[in-house]
Design a protein around this motif. Structure first.
Motif, short mmCIF file in Angstrom:
data_model
loop_
_atom_site.label_atom_id
_atom_site.label_comp_id
_atom_site.label_asym_id
_atom_site.label_seq_id
_atom_site.Cartn_x
_atom_site.Cartn_y
_atom_site.Cartn_z
N VAL A 139 8.08 3.86 1.05
CA VAL A 139 9.07 4.82 1.55
C VAL A 139 10.36 4.28 1.13
O VAL A 139 10.65 3.35 1.63
N LYS A 165 0.77 -1.27 -0.03
CA LYS A 165 -0.08 -0.07 -0.21
C LYS A 165 0.66 1.51 -0.17
O LYS A 165 0.44 2.49 -0.57
N ARG A 166 1.96 1.19 0.56
CA ARG A 166 2.82 2.45 0.65
C ARG A 166 4.24 1.99 0.77
O ARG A 166 4.78 1.24 1.24
N ASP A 184 5.75 6.34 -2.46
CA ASP A 184 4.82 7.74 -1.91
C ASP A 184 5.47 8.58 -1.20
O ASP A 184 5.26 9.80 -1.13
N ARG A 221 1.87 10.29 -6.89
CA ARG A 221 1.94 9.57 -8.07
C ARG A 221 0.93 9.91 -9.34
O ARG A 221 0.96 9.65 -10.53
N ALA A 239 7.39 14.51 -0.49
CA ALA A 239 6.44 13.46 -0.94
C ALA A 239 6.17 13.40 -2.39
O ALA A 239 6.64 14.31 -3.30
#
Length: 111
Positions: A36, A33-34, A65, A78, A75
């Motif tokens: 970094v 989902k994320r 993300d 997308r 940040a």
């Protein structure tokens, strides 16, 4: 490692090194989902690692993300393909981040 403004990730060994390929990085970015990314802002020779478009083969398309570097937190939007400066490291200026980033970076307005 490179990250593009649209969240593309290229995590490949530089040609001429002992190991070539993406290793397990593709597995780490698939279906999560994320993502970094924590990396140096520039390469050893001073080239930007955050770019408008990756130059190395992609590990994941539009998967990143958030980027955390030694200079800043950025940040990634997308959907719009843009970068936003969220936070600066102590002693680092906005101008330095802009100079060392190979893609346009928007700055959050203070509330």
């Amino acid at each position: 490692m490179e990250v593009a403004a649209n969240g593309d990730l290229a995590n490949w060994t530089i040609p001429g090194k002992m190991v070539k390929g993406m290793g397990g990085a593709m597995d780490l970015v698939a279906g999560v989902k994320r993502v970094v990314v924590v990396m140096d802002h520039v390469s050893k020779n001073g080239d930007p690692k955050i770019l408008s478009q990756c130059t190395l083969p992609l590990t994941g398309k539009a998967v990143v993300d958030l980027i955390i570097t030694d200079l800043a937190v950025i940040a990634v939007d997308r959907a719009m393909g843009g970068l936003t400066l969220v936070e600066l490291a102590p002693g680092v200026s906005e101008a330095e981040v802009m100079e060392k980033t190979g893609a346009p970076v928007a700055v959050l307005e203070a509330a």
